[in-house]
Design an enzyme around this catalytic site. Structure first.
Site, mmCIF file in Angstrom:
data_model
loop_
_atom_site.group_PDB
_atom_site.id
_atom_site.type_symbol
_atom_site.label_atom_id
_atom_site.label_comp_id
_atom_site.label_asym_id
_atom_site.label_seq_id
_atom_site.Cartn_x
_atom_site.Cartn_y
_atom_site.Cartn_z
ATOM 1 N N ASP A 1 34.041 -20.492 27.140
ATOM 2 C CA ASP A 1 33.668 -20.340 25.742
ATOM 3 C C ASP A 1 34.678 -21.036 24.826
ATOM 4 O OD1 ASP A 1 32.130 -18.876 23.561
ATOM 5 O OD2 ASP A 1 34.146 -18.077 23.223
ATOM 6 N N GLU B 1 32.099 -25.334 26.813
ATOM 7 C CA GLU B 1 31.309 -25.382 25.581
ATOM 8 C C GLU B 1 32.078 -26.109 24.487
ATOM 9 O OE1 GLU B 1 29.462 -22.283 22.267
ATOM 10 O OE2 GLU B 1 31.446 -21.977 23.149
#
Length: 598
Positions: free
Chosen positions: A252, A321
């Protein structure tokens, strides 16, 4: 007379019923034969030595948002036991890898991305035993398990932060602390940086008498990766989950991992029009995004995963990401990770057709480092659903695009059904990003509409929960759009997706390059495969007008093709599976797509 043929009027009802059943059986067998023929060359292909692709290159990855997938205990929130109960669904779809959004212990200020214990399961999702059972049951079905790894920040309730508040001992510098600066006798943050969810990202702490930095909500302090103990401890978190059998991680917010060492430097204006001064996009983030120091940390994670690969010979997978162009995102290949390509999620204009889709896809292929593998995605828990961005009528053709390109596709839960977004009032809004923008603008930023519960059947709350009040409302159209209904319809979005996921295992869709064919303002088409693997023409109308084209020239180089998969938008008999179609004058309507065996 005995043995004489009966006329239609003389047939008994049972004879008619048998005839219908026989016809239905024959039709299904034809479909099965077509799909099996499409992948039938696989064994021969394997014998020729083309089985060296890692599992994450040959798998469709399915993102599960645990809160919204399946509730097993009636509290209105999805959980790990709920996921276990539906693992056979992935076998039905031919999904070989699942990615779980955060399920860790958390106060849920940002729905689990504010972690207070990285090595345990939040009680609303279950227990560590439930997670172990999920991995075991998944692996028994040949399904890989990928988890969200959230290294940039954690909850302010995490023991590390609570110890850091004391200002002494090992955890003193685990986070970014600053005395700030003084201006005309007033205490101010050290710089002008903004939070991703907008607004100030420095928060004064009265206990420590300092500011701490948080790139997201104020309850999510950022870790200080310039402290080697932080790096070591997060590597150990990774080891904890590798020991439990995890096959890969989705990282993330990787771009936020480091900030400039000199935190007294302001970030410059972006000069973007119509962006208020408190909004994240108001600045250009030269001191807080994609700093080169990230590389060594990612290489460390890869080294940890390589340790486990060396033990059991099973390839481990890292995907990161970041919403950046190839020049930035492709650096992560050098670090040992694969970056998501979000070009099909962001940046495409509302009137985008074949030409601009090809431009976005070519941008990926043309800039891909030698020997690397692309990763395409159409949506996730942070972005609007496909049905919202491209229209309900385009769901099937967008799934066709995603599953027939060269690269690893990731599907956000519900996109296989063509799920639509829900409407949520400001008073019911739960997403902090939407709340931060107030009643006037919350609909621009709230992610609640794309996170509604998966629609399983036509029963109360669509079979998601036995509770009368799920954490977010179920879409009111669930009685006609659900898994149970779509399983029974051969031309449903679900079964078209299933056919595409099965076809994708054919050698032609694994490693040969994409050869673009007819491309115009409406049509995007390309050929996959070679003479050895079999050749397929994929053609899709991604525009807004009907389009007729001649596909007989290179690279198709064929007069006709046999329909393998049809988006079924218009139920045109000439495009039924198994039909031979002339390529000299092929007309497709908007939202229509075909896969043809040449």
């Amino acid at each position: 007379m005995k043995g004489a043929l009966k006329t239609r009027s003389e047939e008994r009802p049972q004879d008619v019923q048998n005839e219908k059943q026989n016809f239905s059986t024959v039709f299904l067998l034809v479909q099965l034969v077509v799909v099996l023929a499409a992948i039938g060359g696989y064994m021969l292909y394997a014998k020729r030595g083309h089985t060296d692709l890692q599992w994450w290159k040959t798998s469709v990855i399915y993102q599960i948002y645990p809160r919204s997938f399946k509730d097993s205990d009636g509290d209105g929130i999805g959980d790990l036991r709920g996921i276990i109960s539906k693992l056979d669904y992935f076998q039905y779809l031919n999904i070989k890898a699942i990615w779980l959004s955060p399920f860790y212990t958390s106060p849920m200020k940002d729905f689990g991305y504010d972690i207070s214990n990285h090595t345990d399961v939040d009680p609303i999702f279950g227990t560590l035993k439930d997670f172990d059972d999920l991995v075991k049951e998944s692996h028994s079905r040949d399904i890989k398990v990928i988890i969200d790894f959230v290294p940039n920040h954690m909850s302010d309730q995490h023991p590390w932060f609570q110890e850091s508040l004391k200002g002494t001992g090992k955890y003193r510098d685990y986070f970014l602390w600053s005395d700030g600066k003084s201006s005309f006798g007033m205490r101010k943050p050290p710089n002008n940086w903004l939070g991703v969810f907008s607004g100030e990202c420095w928060r004064w702490n009265e206990q420590r008498k300092q500011y701490y930095y948080h790139a997201f909500v104020k309850e999510q302090p950022d870790l200080n990766y310039r402290n080697p103990d932080v790096v070591k401890d997060m590597n150990d978190v990774l080891r904890f989950w590798m020991e439990r059998g995890v096959d890969g991680i989705r990282v993330d917010a990787i771009m936020k991992l480091f900030e400039s060492e000199n935190i007294f430097q302001d970030e410059p204006r972006s000069n973007r029009p119509d962006v208020p001064a408190f909004q994240y996009e108001y600045l250009t983030h030269i001191h807080t995004e994609n700093l080169p120091e990230i590389g060594d940390v990612v290489r460390g994670w890869k080294k940890v995963m390589d340790e486990y690969e060396a033990k059991d010979g099973q390839s481990r997978f890292i995907v990161v990401e970041l919403y950046d162009p190839p020049a930035i995102r492709n650096k992560y290949y050098d670090y040992g990770a694969m970056p998501f390509n979000f070009d099909l999620v962001e940046g495409l204009k509302a009137d985008c057709g074949g030409n601009c889709f090809m431009e976005a896809i070519s941008n990926e292929y043309d800039n891909l480092p030698a020997g690397e593998w692309p990763k395409f995605v159409l949506g996730n828990h942070d972005r609007k659903r496909v049905s919202k961005r491209f229209g309900v009528e385009s769901v099937n053709v967008m799934n066709m695009l995603l599953l027939t390109l060269k690269g690893t596709p990731t599907t956000y839960y519900g996109e296989e059904l063509g799920m639509e977004e829900i409407e949520v009032s400001f008073e019911e809004t739960q997403d902090p990003w939407g709340i931060n923008f107030g009643k006037e603008r919350y609909t621009e930023f709230s992610r609640d509409p794309c996170r509604s519960p998966l629609q399983w059947d036509a029963s109360s709350q669509s079979g998601f929960t036995s509770s009368s009040k799920p954490w977010l409302p179920v879409n009111p159209g669930y009685k006609t759009c659900n898994v149970q209904v779509q399983k029974k319809k051969k031309d449903s979005s679900l079964n078209i997706y299933k056919s595409l996921a099965t076809l994708r295992e054919a050698p032609a869709f694994q490693d040969p390059d994409v050869q673009f064919a007819v491309v115009n303002d409406n049509i995007l088409s390309y050929v996959r495969g070679t003479a050895n693997t079999g050749r397929y023409l994929v053609t899709m109308n991604l525009g807004h007008d009907s389009s007729t084209a001649d596909y007989t020239n290179e690279p198709a180089n064929a007069k006709s093709g046999r329909v393998v998969i049809n988006t079924e938008n218009f139920n045109e008999a000439k495009f039924n599976v198994g039909k031979s179609v002339s390529l000299s004058s092929l007309t497709l309507k908007p939202g229509q797509g075909l896969v043809l065996k040449l």
